[in-house]
Design a protein around this motif. Structure first.
Motif, PDB file in Angstrom:
ATOM      1  N   PRO A   1      -8.967  53.798  65.648  1.00  0.00           N
ATOM      2  CA  PRO A   1      -7.758  53.050  65.285  1.00  0.00           C
ATOM      3  C   PRO A   1      -7.704  52.823  63.778  1.00  0.00           C
ATOM      4  O   PRO A   1      -8.715  52.520  63.144  1.00  0.00           O
ATOM      5  N   ARG A   2      -6.524  52.984  63.210  1.00  0.00           N
ATOM      6  CA  ARG A   2      -6.322  52.671  61.792  1.00  0.00           C
ATOM      7  C   ARG A   2      -5.849  51.219  61.698  1.00  0.00           C
ATOM      8  O   ARG A   2      -4.786  50.875  62.220  1.00  0.00           O
ATOM      9  N   LEU A   3      -6.642  50.392  61.057  1.00  0.00           N
ATOM     10  CA  LEU A   3      -6.394  48.947  61.034  1.00  0.00           C
ATOM     11  C   LEU A   3      -6.188  48.470  59.607  1.00  0.00           C
ATOM     12  O   LEU A   3      -7.005  48.754  58.728  1.00  0.00           O
ATOM     13  N   ALA A   4      -5.104  47.752  59.393  1.00  0.00           N
ATOM     14  CA  ALA A   4      -4.823  47.115  58.107  1.00  0.00           C
ATOM     15  C   ALA A   4      -5.231  45.653  58.194  1.00  0.00           C
ATOM     16  O   ALA A   4      -4.895  44.958  59.157  1.00  0.00           O
ATOM     17  N   LEU A   5      -5.945  45.178  57.179  1.00  0.00           N
ATOM     18  CA  LEU A   5      -6.467  43.816  57.186  1.00  0.00           C
ATOM     19  C   LEU A   5      -6.030  43.093  55.923  1.00  0.00           C
ATOM     20  O   LEU A   5      -6.117  43.654  54.819  1.00  0.00           O
ATOM     21  N   PHE A   6      -5.540  41.859  56.074  1.00  0.00           N
ATOM     22  CA  PHE A   6      -5.346  41.013  54.902  1.00  0.00           C
ATOM     23  C   PHE A   6      -5.416  39.553  55.279  1.00  0.00           C
ATOM     24  O   PHE A   6      -5.251  39.177  56.444  1.00  0.00           O
ATOM     25  N   SER A   7      -5.696  38.739  54.266  1.00  0.00           N
ATOM     26  CA  SER A   7      -5.737  37.287  54.414  1.00  0.00           C
ATOM     27  C   SER A   7      -4.596  36.684  53.617  1.00  0.00           C
ATOM     28  O   SER A   7      -4.132  37.268  52.631  1.00  0.00           O
ATOM     29  N   THR A   8      -4.143  35.518  54.035  1.00  0.00           N
ATOM     30  CA  THR A   8      -3.130  34.796  53.277  1.00  0.00           C
ATOM     31  C   THR A   8      -3.687  33.439  52.868  1.00  0.00           C
ATOM     32  O   THR A   8      -4.505  32.855  53.574  1.00  0.00           O
ATOM     33  N   GLY A   9      -3.224  32.954  51.731  1.00  0.00           N
ATOM     34  CA  GLY A   9      -3.650  31.625  51.299  1.00  0.00           C
ATOM     35  C   GLY A   9      -3.917  31.582  49.816  1.00  0.00           C
ATOM     36  O   GLY A   9      -4.803  32.290  49.317  1.00  0.00           O
ATOM     37  N   ASP A  10      -3.147  30.780  49.098  1.00  0.00           N
ATOM     38  CA  ASP A  10      -3.359  30.637  47.658  1.00  0.00           C
ATOM     39  C   ASP A  10      -4.676  29.934  47.347  1.00  0.00           C
ATOM     40  O   ASP A  10      -5.139  29.975  46.194  1.00  0.00           O
ATOM     41  N   GLU A  11      -5.267  29.306  48.342  1.00  0.00           N
ATOM     42  CA  GLU A  11      -6.535  28.605  48.113  1.00  0.00           C
ATOM     43  C   GLU A  11      -7.740  29.545  48.139  1.00  0.00           C
ATOM     44  O   GLU A  11      -8.850  29.160  47.767  1.00  0.00           O
ATOM     45  N   LEU A  12      -7.539  30.795  48.573  1.00  0.00           N
ATOM     46  CA  LEU A  12      -8.659  31.707  48.783  1.00  0.00           C
ATOM     47  C   LEU A  12      -9.117  32.350  47.484  1.00  0.00           C
ATOM     48  O   LEU A  12      -8.313  32.781  46.653  1.00  0.00           O
ATOM     49  N   VAL A  13     -10.426  32.439  47.337  1.00  0.00           N
ATOM     50  CA  VAL A  13     -11.058  33.070  46.181  1.00  0.00           C
ATOM     51  C   VAL A  13     -12.122  34.021  46.709  1.00  0.00           C
ATOM     52  O   VAL A  13     -12.852  33.693  47.652  1.00  0.00           O
ATOM     53  N   MET A  14     -12.227  35.205  46.104  1.00  0.00           N
ATOM     54  CA  MET A  14     -13.251  36.155  46.525  1.00  0.00           C
ATOM     55  C   MET A  14     -14.612  35.768  45.956  1.00  0.00           C
ATOM     56  O   MET A  14     -14.717  35.409  44.774  1.00  0.00           O
ATOM     57  N   PRO A  15     -15.661  35.820  46.770  1.00  0.00           N
ATOM     58  CA  PRO A  15     -17.004  35.574  46.250  1.00  0.00           C
ATOM     59  C   PRO A  15     -17.288  36.520  45.079  1.00  0.00           C
ATOM     60  O   PRO A  15     -16.959  37.706  45.123  1.00  0.00           O
TER      61      PRO A  15
ATOM     62  N   GLY B   1      -6.614  42.904  51.015  1.00  0.00           N
ATOM     63  CA  GLY B   1      -7.041  41.772  50.214  1.00  0.00           C
ATOM     64  C   GLY B   1      -6.357  40.470  50.577  1.00  0.00           C
ATOM     65  O   GLY B   1      -6.045  40.200  51.744  1.00  0.00           O
ATOM     66  N   ILE B   2      -6.119  39.657  49.569  1.00  0.00           N
ATOM     67  CA  ILE B   2      -5.505  38.336  49.744  1.00  0.00           C
ATOM     68  C   ILE B   2      -4.045  38.413  49.300  1.00  0.00           C
ATOM     69  O   ILE B   2      -3.746  38.854  48.191  1.00  0.00           O
ATOM     70  N   VAL B   3      -3.161  37.966  50.170  1.00  0.00           N
ATOM     71  CA  VAL B   3      -1.721  37.995  49.884  1.00  0.00           C
ATOM     72  C   VAL B   3      -1.268  36.587  49.507  1.00  0.00           C
ATOM     73  O   VAL B   3      -1.630  35.609  50.181  1.00  0.00           O
ATOM     74  N   PRO B   4      -0.491  36.435  48.452  1.00  0.00           N
ATOM     75  CA  PRO B   4      -0.027  35.097  48.050  1.00  0.00           C
ATOM     76  C   PRO B   4       0.811  34.433  49.145  1.00  0.00           C
ATOM     77  O   PRO B   4       1.421  35.099  49.987  1.00  0.00           O
ATOM     78  N   ASP B   5       0.835  33.106  49.110  1.00  0.00           N
ATOM     79  CA  ASP B   5       1.606  32.330  50.091  1.00  0.00           C
ATOM     80  C   ASP B   5       3.088  32.357  49.735  1.00  0.00           C
ATOM     81  O   ASP B   5       3.694  31.346  49.353  1.00  0.00           O
ATOM     82  N   ARG B   6       3.688  33.543  49.886  1.00  0.00           N
ATOM     83  CA  ARG B   6       5.131  33.690  49.674  1.00  0.00           C
ATOM     84  C   ARG B   6       5.677  34.593  50.758  1.00  0.00           C
ATOM     85  O   ARG B   6       5.053  35.597  51.137  1.00  0.00           O
ATOM     86  N   LEU B   7       6.854  34.288  51.245  1.00  0.00           N
ATOM     87  CA  LEU B   7       7.451  35.079  52.315  1.00  0.00           C
ATOM     88  C   LEU B   7       7.692  36.510  51.862  1.00  0.00           C
ATOM     89  O   LEU B   7       7.398  37.454  52.604  1.00  0.00           O
ATOM     90  N   ASP B   8       8.215  36.699  50.655  1.00  0.00           N
ATOM     91  CA  ASP B   8       8.515  38.052  50.202  1.00  0.00           C
ATOM     92  C   ASP B   8       7.253  38.887  50.053  1.00  0.00           C
ATOM     93  O   ASP B   8       7.214  40.071  50.413  1.00  0.00           O
TER      94      ASP B   8
ATOM     95  N   ASP C   1       3.066  28.579  55.890  1.00  0.00           N
ATOM     96  CA  ASP C   1       2.618  29.603  56.842  1.00  0.00           C
ATOM     97  C   ASP C   1       3.732  30.628  56.994  1.00  0.00           C
ATOM     98  O   ASP C   1       4.662  30.455  57.793  1.00  0.00           O
ATOM     99  N   HIS C   2       3.624  31.730  56.247  1.00  0.00           N
ATOM    100  CA  HIS C   2       4.731  32.684  56.154  1.00  0.00           C
ATOM    101  C   HIS C   2       4.563  33.916  57.037  1.00  0.00           C
ATOM    102  O   HIS C   2       5.492  34.723  57.141  1.00  0.00           O
TER     103      HIS C   2
END
Length: 407
Positions: free
Chosen positions: A178-192, A228-235, A263-264
């Motif tokens: 399966p080809r799986l796309a992964l992302f997180s949302t949240g302006d509070e998130l920071v990568m280690p 990666g991390i997507v900003p907390d914006r609907l667009d 929560d967009h």
């Protein structure tokens, strides 16, 4: 604001599995690259295993009739190592034989060397009374000619690969990944690694979910594209969902599927496709979502790390396995005894982190909060607690080991 009732977990899982039609496409892979893949066609043996009667021991092949009592002495007429074929055994003689070697015609027993004494004159003293058939592996006793040794839909593990090799198969047809796309949302998130702990801004947290979700998806055979991390914006959320839906079978997100103003993910999915399932009666993990965007399945997990991990194990794992053609996707559970009291029955089906103690009973992690990721490292698995049920010390409970859920 009125809300729909929460979907019972079993109903939610059943609805998900109905949507998980096996993916089209396949490939043939070398056995060395087949671990964890799902077999597409049954493997049938074109030979019997073992191919001939062979010795299960190093010892002496002989006729029981030639040893009427312990202490009988026989001349050794031949030596048969593994990979060689001896001649028919002459009456009144023994053949020195080694593990795996074909048993010579006429012999009806192999006496292990520990029960024999090799004499200097080339004879052997048999110190036990032999019984017919002892220490002989019969031709075809493991695999018969034409037998199906692996069923279609088998998720291949090292033992299965060895079994395939034992019937001469070097390559196997498997379901495509399966080809799986992964992302997180949240302006509070920071990568280690991006910001040292001492420099973290107030309200920021490290993104732990991204690491365990990606690892789990890859363990289950997925080809993962990490957005990666997507900003907390609907667009911004819509843009990533739109791009991910073009070339992926599954879009997996973490965070943004609850009811907050930031929560967009849920409205973005509804704008681009359809949302078929939202809010499941489980704890932790209530704000789970499933939908479709064009040809891609969408699965939205809660942002709290334990909620995200448990919803993946309970709902996403079986879905991904079914996409690859696995029929039995339910994890194996065991019954175990509780060494604790849990009087706080919940209306939802609850998954408690626990581990087995030295007595074989289950101990409960002290803090069952949905953000306490340490509980999942401390624990051996989850106690699957039905809705409205409390637990008293000594009760038998259903336990799902992490060894099942994380594989």
């Amino acid at each position: 604001m009125s809300r729909l009732p929460l979907k019972p977990l079993d109903e939610a899982l059943a609805e998900l599995l109905v949507q998980a039609a096996p993916l089209a496409g396949s490939e043939t892979v070398d056995l060395f690259g087949a671990d964890g893949r799902v077999l597409l066609q049954a493997a049938v043996s074109e030979l019997q295993v073992p191919p001939q009667d062979n010795s299960a021991m190093d010892g002496y092949a002989l006729r029981c009739a030639d040893v009427p009592a312990p202490g009988a002495v026989l001349p050794v007429s031949q030596r048969i190592p593994a990979g060689s074929v001896g001649t028919a055994l002459a009456a009144g003689t023994a053949a020195r034989i080694f593990t795996g070697a074909p048993v010579p015609e006429g012999a009806d027993v192999v006496v292990m060397q520990e029960d024999c004494e090799a004499l200097e004159d080339g004879r052997v003293r048999v110190q036990v009374l032999p019984t017919p058939g002892r220490n002989i592996r019969r031709a075809g006793e493991d695999i018969a000619l034409g037998a199906q040794v692996l069923a279609a839909g088998t998720r291949l593990d090292p033992a299965a690969l060895g079994l395939a090799a034992s019937i001469g198969l070097a390559r196997l047809p498997v379901a495509r990944r399966p080809r799986l796309a992964l992302f997180s949302t949240g302006d509070e998130l920071v990568m280690p690694g991006a910001v040292p702990p001492a420099a973290m801004r107030p309200g920021a947290i490290y993104n732990s979910n991204r690491f365990f979700l990606r690892a789990l998806a890859e363990r289950l055979g997925c080809e993962v594209t990490d957005f990666g991390i997507v900003p907390d914006r609907l667009d911004a959320t819509q843009d990533v969902l739109r791009e991910a839906s073009r070339e992926h079978d599954v879009i997996l997100t973490s965070g943004g599927v609850s009811v907050g103003e930031e929560d967009h993910v849920k409205p973005a999915v509804q704008a681009l496709g359809s949302l078929n399932l939202w809010m499941v009666a489980m704890k932790p993990g209530k704000p789970f979502a499933y939908g479709r965007i064009d040809g891609a399945h969408f699965m939205g997990l809660p942002g709290n790390p334990v909620s995200s991990l448990i919803t993946f194990m309970v709902l996403v794992r079986p879905f991904l396995l079914r996409l690859q053609g696995v029929a039995d996707v339910a994890p194996q559970s065991v019954a175990a005894t509780a060494a604790f009291d849990w009087p706080r029955a919940d209306k939802r089906r609850e998954f408690l982190r626990a581990r087995l103690n030295a007595a074989g009973e289950l101990e409960l992690f002290a803090n069952q909060g949905s953000g306490v990721l340490t509980s999942t490292v401390w624990g051996d698995g989850l106690i699957d607690t039905p809705p409205g049920q409390s637990i008293a010390r000594g009760d038998r409970v259903r336990f799902l080991p992490f060894a099942e859920l994380l594989s």
